[in-house]
Design a protein around this motif. Structure first.
Motif, mmCIF file in Angstrom:
data_model
loop_
_atom_site.group_PDB
_atom_site.id
_atom_site.type_symbol
_atom_site.label_atom_id
_atom_site.label_comp_id
_atom_site.label_asym_id
_atom_site.label_seq_id
_atom_site.Cartn_x
_atom_site.Cartn_y
_atom_site.Cartn_z
ATOM 1 N N LEU A 166 37.639 35.970 38.847
ATOM 2 C CA LEU A 166 38.231 34.978 39.718
ATOM 3 C C LEU A 166 37.175 33.977 40.137
ATOM 4 C CD1 LEU A 166 40.518 33.629 40.830
ATOM 5 C CD2 LEU A 166 40.194 34.747 43.039
ATOM 6 N N ALA A 167 36.049 34.672 40.360
ATOM 7 C CA ALA A 167 34.857 33.818 40.910
ATOM 8 C C ALA A 167 34.123 33.261 39.752
ATOM 9 C CB ALA A 167 33.856 34.745 41.611
ATOM 10 N N ARG A 168 34.060 33.968 38.664
ATOM 11 C CA ARG A 168 33.631 33.519 37.316
ATOM 12 C C ARG A 168 34.278 32.442 36.541
ATOM 13 N NH1 ARG A 168 32.902 37.375 33.431
ATOM 14 N NH2 ARG A 168 30.982 36.422 32.491
ATOM 15 N N GLU A 169 35.756 32.360 37.070
ATOM 16 C CA GLU A 169 36.678 31.470 36.376
ATOM 17 C C GLU A 169 36.891 31.770 34.895
ATOM 18 O OE1 GLU A 169 35.934 27.475 37.474
ATOM 19 O OE2 GLU A 169 36.419 27.702 39.790
ATOM 20 N N ARG A 170 36.717 33.146 34.667
ATOM 21 C CA ARG A 170 37.015 33.395 33.248
ATOM 22 C C ARG A 170 37.701 34.656 33.009
ATOM 23 N NH1 ARG A 170 31.027 33.038 30.548
ATOM 24 N NH2 ARG A 170 32.494 33.158 28.400
ATOM 25 N N GLY A 171 38.531 34.882 32.140
ATOM 26 C CA GLY A 171 39.087 36.073 31.744
ATOM 27 C C GLY A 171 40.502 36.168 32.583
#
Lengths: 242, 192
Positions: free
Chosen positions: A13-18
């Motif tokens: 969520l924090a990396r906005e990926r996956g």
């Protein structure tokens, strides 16, 4: 969503990926209702930003100019070494190929020089005497008489001759045996007779049973040929064949 | 396969046929990523330059070992770099504690906060155990996805995710502990 499930997703969520949109929405909704998870997400986002800052500070490292030159020089040296190795390998390959070809030629020559066991049939003589053909069918067993029996039969049929007299060495040994069924002797009067020397194995094609020793031997015989068709009709073994 | 990766494959095939220009092009395309990885893993520019040399020399000698089914050329090169870095770190010739200071930016005032952040985060990353450090470097600093990182590290995707989760939690705790409550990024920016 439980906090444990949120914890498993907080990094993505924090990396906005996956994360797909549905999972992301559920996680955001949970963070809005849970202070602990909201704080956790805030920390992960700050860390993500800090790591991006670190990455950006090292984004374009300058390569020393001599580095590329040194690597290209190494590339050239390896290409030269590879070419030299391929040249040497090709020379050895030609040498081995030549030796192998010479060996094959030699083995083939030796094989041909050692004559095969069965020479083709050769015609020894042709004459047209009055044939004497047995009026009875060939023996039921159609077993080729051993040579000593032929010699004995020839001895009884012929006048006593001195041993080793040239004229006795190739005298016929007895009667004619039919090679093909013959209802009568019609057509055999005046039929050509051919004296041949042939591999004994030929007789097997006419149904003759041969012993293992006879299979590889050669036969001298008189063959009666049908005057019309030229087919072999009868055979008479000549003594002194081997 | 993306156009970038297919171009790398094409260059590698040409290198195998003795194409010098293809080798130079692949070096220019992938040098920065290899250097950054080695630098971020070791904190040493000297080691990072050594690793770059070793990686591209290894490409000349063992480029035929590349298997497109197992990953992209970039992952292949980073895998070689990883092996060299791990060997160097194991020999302890390049101690993480002896990490060199980053180059000083020209604009000191505006970049002071950034420099502090960079230094703090770099130190925290270099303090991680190697197997956790490398997932942070690949996923967060090189921005690889989990699958690419798993190809480079020759481990399952799940292992990459779990190690990254643990590593980031550890980084957050260390940075938070030195700035009492936050990671210090907001505090640093507010000081400008």
């Amino acid at each position: 969503m439980k906090c444990r499930e949120f914890e498993a997703m907080v990094v993505d969520l924090a990396r906005e990926r996956g994360l797909d949109e549905a999972a992301r929405s559920r996680a955001i909704a949970h963070a809005e209702t849970c202070l602990k998870c909201a704080h956790r997400l805030e920390l992960e986002r700050e860390l993500t930003e800090a790591l991006h800052t670190l990455a950006a500070s090292e984004a374009s490292p300058h390569a020393p100019p001599e580095e590329e030159a040194a690597l290209l020089a190494a590339f050239d040296r390896r290409q030269e070494a590879k070419a030299a190795h391929n040249h040497a390998a090709a020379r050895w390959t030609w040498a081995f190929a030549s030796i192998a070809a010479a060996a094959i030629v030699g083995v083939t020559a030796i094989w041909f020089l050692r004559a095969p066991q069965l020479a083709p049939t050769k015609v020894v003589a042709v004459h047209v005497p009055e044939p004497v053909v047995a009026s009875v069918p060939a023996p039921a067993s159609r077993v080729m008489p051993p040579s000593r029996q032929l010699r004995a039969a020839a001895h009884r049929a012929q006048p006593r001759q001195r041993k080793n007299a040239p004229e006795t060495r190739h005298k016929p040994a007895g009667k004619f045996y039919p090679l093909l069924p013959m209802p009568s002797n019609e057509g055999l009067k005046g039929a050509p007779i051919v004296r041949v020397e042939m591999p004994a194995i030929v007789l097997a094609s006419y149904g003759w049973r041969l012993s293992p020793e006879q299979v590889t031997s050669r036969v001298r015989a008189d063959i009666v040929l049908d005057a019309d068709t030229g087919m072999a009709r009868a055979i008479r073994f000549v003594n002194d064949w081997r | 396969m993306s156009a970038e990766h297919s171009q790398d494959d094409s260059l590698l095939q040409r290198i195998a046929c003795g194409d010098r220009d293809a080798f130079a092009e692949l070096y220019r395309r992938r040098r920065a990523g290899v250097y950054r990885f080695a630098l971020q893993m070791s904190g040493s520019e000297a080691l990072a330059e050594d690793v770059v040399q070793e990686v591209f020399l290894a490409l000349l000698d063992h480029g035929r070992r590349y298997d497109p089914a197992r990953g992209h050329v970039a992952s292949f090169l980073l895998g070689i770099a990883r092996n060299h870095v791990l060997r160097a770190l194991a020999r302890r010739r390049w101690s993480v504690e002896a990490a060199e200071e980053p180059a000083v930016q020209e604009d000191l005032e505006s970049d002071l906060a950034t420099a502090e952040i960079v230094a703090a985060v770099r130190a925290a990353v270099l303090a991680l155990p190697v197997r956790f450090r490398e997932v942070v470097v690949l996923c967060d600093l090189e921005e690889m996805d989990y699958a690419e990182a798993a190809e480079t590290l020759r481990c399952p995707v799940g292992t990459v995710r779990s190690r990254l989760h643990w590593a980031r939690r550890t980084l957050a705790e260390r940075l938070q502990s030195s700035h009492r409550g936050s990671l210090g990024i907001k505090a640093a920016r507010c000081s400008l």
